[in-house]
Design an enzyme around this catalytic site. Structure first.
Site, mmCIF file in Angstrom:
data_model
loop_
_atom_site.group_PDB
_atom_site.id
_atom_site.type_symbol
_atom_site.label_atom_id
_atom_site.label_comp_id
_atom_site.label_asym_id
_atom_site.label_seq_id
_atom_site.Cartn_x
_atom_site.Cartn_y
_atom_site.Cartn_z
ATOM 1 N N ASN A 47 -20.377 -16.787 -13.978
ATOM 2 C CA ASN A 47 -18.976 -16.790 -14.409
ATOM 3 C C ASN A 47 -18.139 -17.582 -13.396
ATOM 4 O O ASN A 47 -17.854 -17.093 -12.292
ATOM 5 C CB ASN A 47 -18.494 -15.334 -14.525
ATOM 6 C CG ASN A 47 -17.069 -15.229 -15.020
ATOM 7 O OD1 ASN A 47 -16.262 -16.121 -14.802
ATOM 8 N ND2 ASN A 47 -16.758 -14.121 -15.681
ATOM 9 N N LYS A 100 -15.092 -15.996 -11.650
ATOM 10 C CA LYS A 100 -15.366 -15.106 -10.517
ATOM 11 C C LYS A 100 -15.587 -15.944 -9.252
ATOM 12 O O LYS A 100 -15.085 -15.610 -8.186
ATOM 13 C CB LYS A 100 -16.636 -14.279 -10.762
ATOM 14 C CG LYS A 100 -16.507 -13.171 -11.776
ATOM 15 C CD LYS A 100 -17.816 -12.361 -11.767
ATOM 16 C CE LYS A 100 -17.850 -11.255 -12.782
ATOM 17 N NZ LYS A 100 -19.143 -10.549 -12.784
ATOM 18 N N ASP A 127 -20.136 -6.890 -10.277
ATOM 19 C CA ASP A 127 -20.123 -6.346 -11.632
ATOM 20 C C ASP A 127 -18.778 -5.674 -11.817
ATOM 21 O O ASP A 127 -18.323 -4.925 -10.950
ATOM 22 C CB ASP A 127 -21.268 -5.366 -11.882
ATOM 23 C CG ASP A 127 -21.482 -5.184 -13.380
ATOM 24 O OD1 ASP A 127 -21.860 -6.180 -14.042
ATOM 25 O OD2 ASP A 127 -21.229 -4.083 -13.906
ATOM 26 N N SER A 128 -18.139 -5.999 -12.925
ATOM 27 C CA SER A 128 -16.757 -5.564 -13.078
ATOM 28 C C SER A 128 -16.444 -5.336 -14.546
ATOM 29 O O SER A 128 -17.223 -5.696 -15.423
ATOM 30 C CB SER A 128 -15.817 -6.620 -12.475
ATOM 31 O OG SER A 128 -16.211 -7.922 -12.852
ATOM 32 N N PHE A 172 -8.659 -14.984 -16.440
ATOM 33 C CA PHE A 172 -9.724 -15.045 -17.455
ATOM 34 C C PHE A 172 -9.865 -13.663 -18.071
ATOM 35 O O PHE A 172 -9.131 -12.726 -17.722
ATOM 36 C CB PHE A 172 -11.049 -15.522 -16.822
ATOM 37 C CG PHE A 172 -11.685 -14.525 -15.876
ATOM 38 C CD1 PHE A 172 -11.203 -14.366 -14.583
ATOM 39 C CD2 PHE A 172 -12.767 -13.738 -16.279
ATOM 40 C CE1 PHE A 172 -11.787 -13.452 -13.714
ATOM 41 C CE2 PHE A 172 -13.370 -12.823 -15.407
ATOM 42 C CZ PHE A 172 -12.864 -12.679 -14.122
ATOM 43 N N TYR A 223 -9.714 -10.286 -19.669
ATOM 44 C CA TYR A 223 -8.628 -9.455 -20.199
ATOM 45 C C TYR A 223 -7.312 -9.659 -19.431
ATOM 46 O O TYR A 223 -6.347 -8.924 -19.674
ATOM 47 C CB TYR A 223 -9.042 -7.974 -20.146
ATOM 48 C CG TYR A 223 -10.295 -7.680 -20.954
ATOM 49 C CD1 TYR A 223 -10.212 -7.370 -22.314
ATOM 50 C CD2 TYR A 223 -11.560 -7.733 -20.374
ATOM 51 C CE1 TYR A 223 -11.357 -7.113 -23.057
ATOM 52 C CE2 TYR A 223 -12.709 -7.480 -21.106
ATOM 53 C CZ TYR A 223 -12.603 -7.175 -22.444
ATOM 54 O OH TYR A 223 -13.736 -6.926 -23.189
ATOM 55 N N LYS A 231 -2.572 -12.013 -7.978
ATOM 56 C CA LYS A 231 -3.706 -11.273 -8.556
ATOM 57 C C LYS A 231 -4.747 -10.963 -7.471
ATOM 58 O O LYS A 231 -5.156 -9.808 -7.302
ATOM 59 C CB LYS A 231 -4.365 -12.076 -9.694
ATOM 60 C CG LYS A 231 -5.585 -11.340 -10.247
ATOM 61 C CD LYS A 231 -6.398 -12.076 -11.287
ATOM 62 C CE LYS A 231 -7.680 -11.291 -11.579
ATOM 63 N NZ LYS A 231 -8.629 -11.954 -12.447
ATOM 64 N N ARG A 263 -11.292 -7.041 -7.671
ATOM 65 C CA ARG A 263 -12.211 -7.934 -6.942
ATOM 66 C C ARG A 263 -11.685 -8.175 -5.521
ATOM 67 O O ARG A 263 -12.456 -8.140 -4.549
ATOM 68 C CB ARG A 263 -12.320 -9.258 -7.731
ATOM 69 C CG ARG A 263 -13.298 -10.278 -7.157
ATOM 70 C CD ARG A 263 -13.660 -11.322 -8.195
ATOM 71 N NE ARG A 263 -14.284 -10.700 -9.343
ATOM 72 C CZ ARG A 263 -13.678 -10.554 -10.538
ATOM 73 N NH1 ARG A 263 -12.464 -11.025 -10.747
ATOM 74 N NH2 ARG A 263 -14.301 -9.930 -11.533
HETATM 75 P P1 ITT Z 1 -21.948 -12.419 -14.372
HETATM 76 O O1 ITT Z 1 -22.719 -11.211 -14.860
HETATM 77 O O2 ITT Z 1 -22.737 -13.699 -14.461
HETATM 78 O O3 ITT Z 1 -21.350 -12.208 -13.018
HETATM 79 P P2 ITT Z 1 -20.049 -11.664 -16.457
HETATM 80 O O4 ITT Z 1 -18.722 -12.227 -16.870
HETATM 81 O O5 ITT Z 1 -21.040 -11.386 -17.558
HETATM 82 O O6 ITT Z 1 -20.686 -12.654 -15.365
HETATM 83 P P3 ITT Z 1 -19.813 -8.835 -15.873
HETATM 84 O O7 ITT Z 1 -21.061 -8.412 -16.550
HETATM 85 O O8 ITT Z 1 -19.469 -8.214 -14.537
HETATM 86 O O9 ITT Z 1 -19.802 -10.384 -15.574
HETATM 87 O O10 ITT Z 1 -18.604 -8.605 -16.881
HETATM 88 C C1 ITT Z 1 -17.309 -8.658 -16.420
HETATM 89 C C2 ITT Z 1 -16.346 -8.755 -17.590
HETATM 90 O O11 ITT Z 1 -15.222 -7.878 -17.325
HETATM 91 C C3 ITT Z 1 -15.753 -10.160 -17.674
HETATM 92 O O12 ITT Z 1 -16.514 -10.993 -18.523
HETATM 93 C C4 ITT Z 1 -14.360 -9.872 -18.211
HETATM 94 O O13 ITT Z 1 -14.411 -9.688 -19.595
HETATM 95 C C5 ITT Z 1 -14.010 -8.542 -17.545
HETATM 96 N N1 ITT Z 1 -13.368 -8.784 -16.229
HETATM 97 C C6 ITT Z 1 -13.910 -8.546 -15.001
HETATM 98 N N2 ITT Z 1 -13.067 -8.920 -14.032
HETATM 99 C C7 ITT Z 1 -11.974 -9.413 -14.649
HETATM 100 C C8 ITT Z 1 -10.776 -9.982 -14.191
HETATM 101 O O14 ITT Z 1 -10.544 -10.165 -12.903
HETATM 102 N N3 ITT Z 1 -9.894 -10.370 -15.110
HETATM 103 C C9 ITT Z 1 -10.127 -10.220 -16.421
HETATM 104 N N4 ITT Z 1 -11.235 -9.725 -16.945
HETATM 105 C C10 ITT Z 1 -12.170 -9.320 -16.066
#
Ligand code: ITT
Length: 201
Positions: free
Chosen positions: A11, A14, A72-73, A157, A159, A180, A186
């Site tokens: 991502n 991130k 993971d978030s 990005f 939400y 932010k 994060r």
């Molecule tokens: P990686 O696993 O490759 O790191 P991913 O996007 O699939 O990428 P996650 O499984 O941790 O990562 O899912 C995190 C999701 O949560 C992300 O795709 C967003 O939809 C949401 N999210 C996490 N942090 C965010 C942020 O700072 N702002 C907005 N949405 C966020």
């Protein structure tokens, strides 16, 4: 400054935030797009911490010696019983996009009787640092807020255009990157990592 940090993510948003937050600590911060052939692992954990460790270990096993950091978030919405939670990235299905996930979130909230009153939510993040296929430490961060009635702003990005952090009237989509990162889930998790790293160095 110390070498290269590998961020175990595909991502790019991130990675960009991690570079902005930790850029002064490393010569370079690269993500998995710079390491072709490293397939993302199956995230079959039940918590952010478990999935964060799965991602960190998978990358660390392929890149011995390197320091690897995984994130993971996700977003927990109270009116939805904590959904989408660990399923945030694929909330609207396998072909989910950030826009389709936001749309689904607003649709699900519209179905809830008390949703107007219960739009409280939080972003959570767990970062894991690993080396030589072992977890060295984990750090978590949370930011509380509410879900707006509609999207606002083009920044961030996921939400972000729907999430209004506590104490603010504008969404993460409208607030600057600096604002932010200074209060986000994060940003807070990475503060823990920074302290750990500085102690260790
Ligand atoms: P990686 O696993 O490759 O790191 P991913 O996007 O699939 O990428 P996650 O499984 O941790 O990562 O899912 C995190 C999701 O949560 C992300 O795709 C967003 O939809 C949401 N999210 C996490 N942090 C965010 C942020 O700072 N702002 C907005 N949405 C966020």
């Amino acid at each position: 400054m110390a070498g290269t940090l590998i961020v175990a993510t595909h991502n790019a948003h991130k990675t960009e935030e991690m570079r902005a937050i930790l850029g002064d600590l490393f010569d370079e911060i690269v993500d998995l797009t710079a390491i072709p052939g490293l397939e993302p692992p199956v995230e079959d954990g039940e918590t952010f911490a478990e999935n964060s460790a799965i991602k960190a270990l998978a990358a660390s096993q392929e890149q011995p010696d390197a320091f690897v950091l995984a994130d993971d978030s996700g977003l927990e919405v109270d009116a939805l019983g904590g959904a989408p939670g660990i399923y945030s990235s694929r909330y609207s299905g396998e072909d989910a996009t950030d826009a389709s996930n936001r749309e689904k979130l607003l649709e699900e909230l519209a179905k809830k009787e008390n949703a107007e009153k219960q739009r409280t939510a939080r972003f959570r993040c767990v970062v894991t640092v690993a080396q030589n296929g072992e977890v060295l430490s984990q750090f978590d961060g949370t930011v509380e807020g509410t879900i707006a009635a509609s999207t606002t702003g083009e920044g961030g990005f996921g939400y972000d255009p729907l999430f209004v952090p506590e104490g603010y009237e504008r969404s993460f989509g409208e607030l600057s990157e600096e604002v932010k990162n200074g209060m986000s889930h994060r940003g807070r998790a990475l503060e823990g990592f920074r302290e750990w790293w500085e102690k260790k160095s």
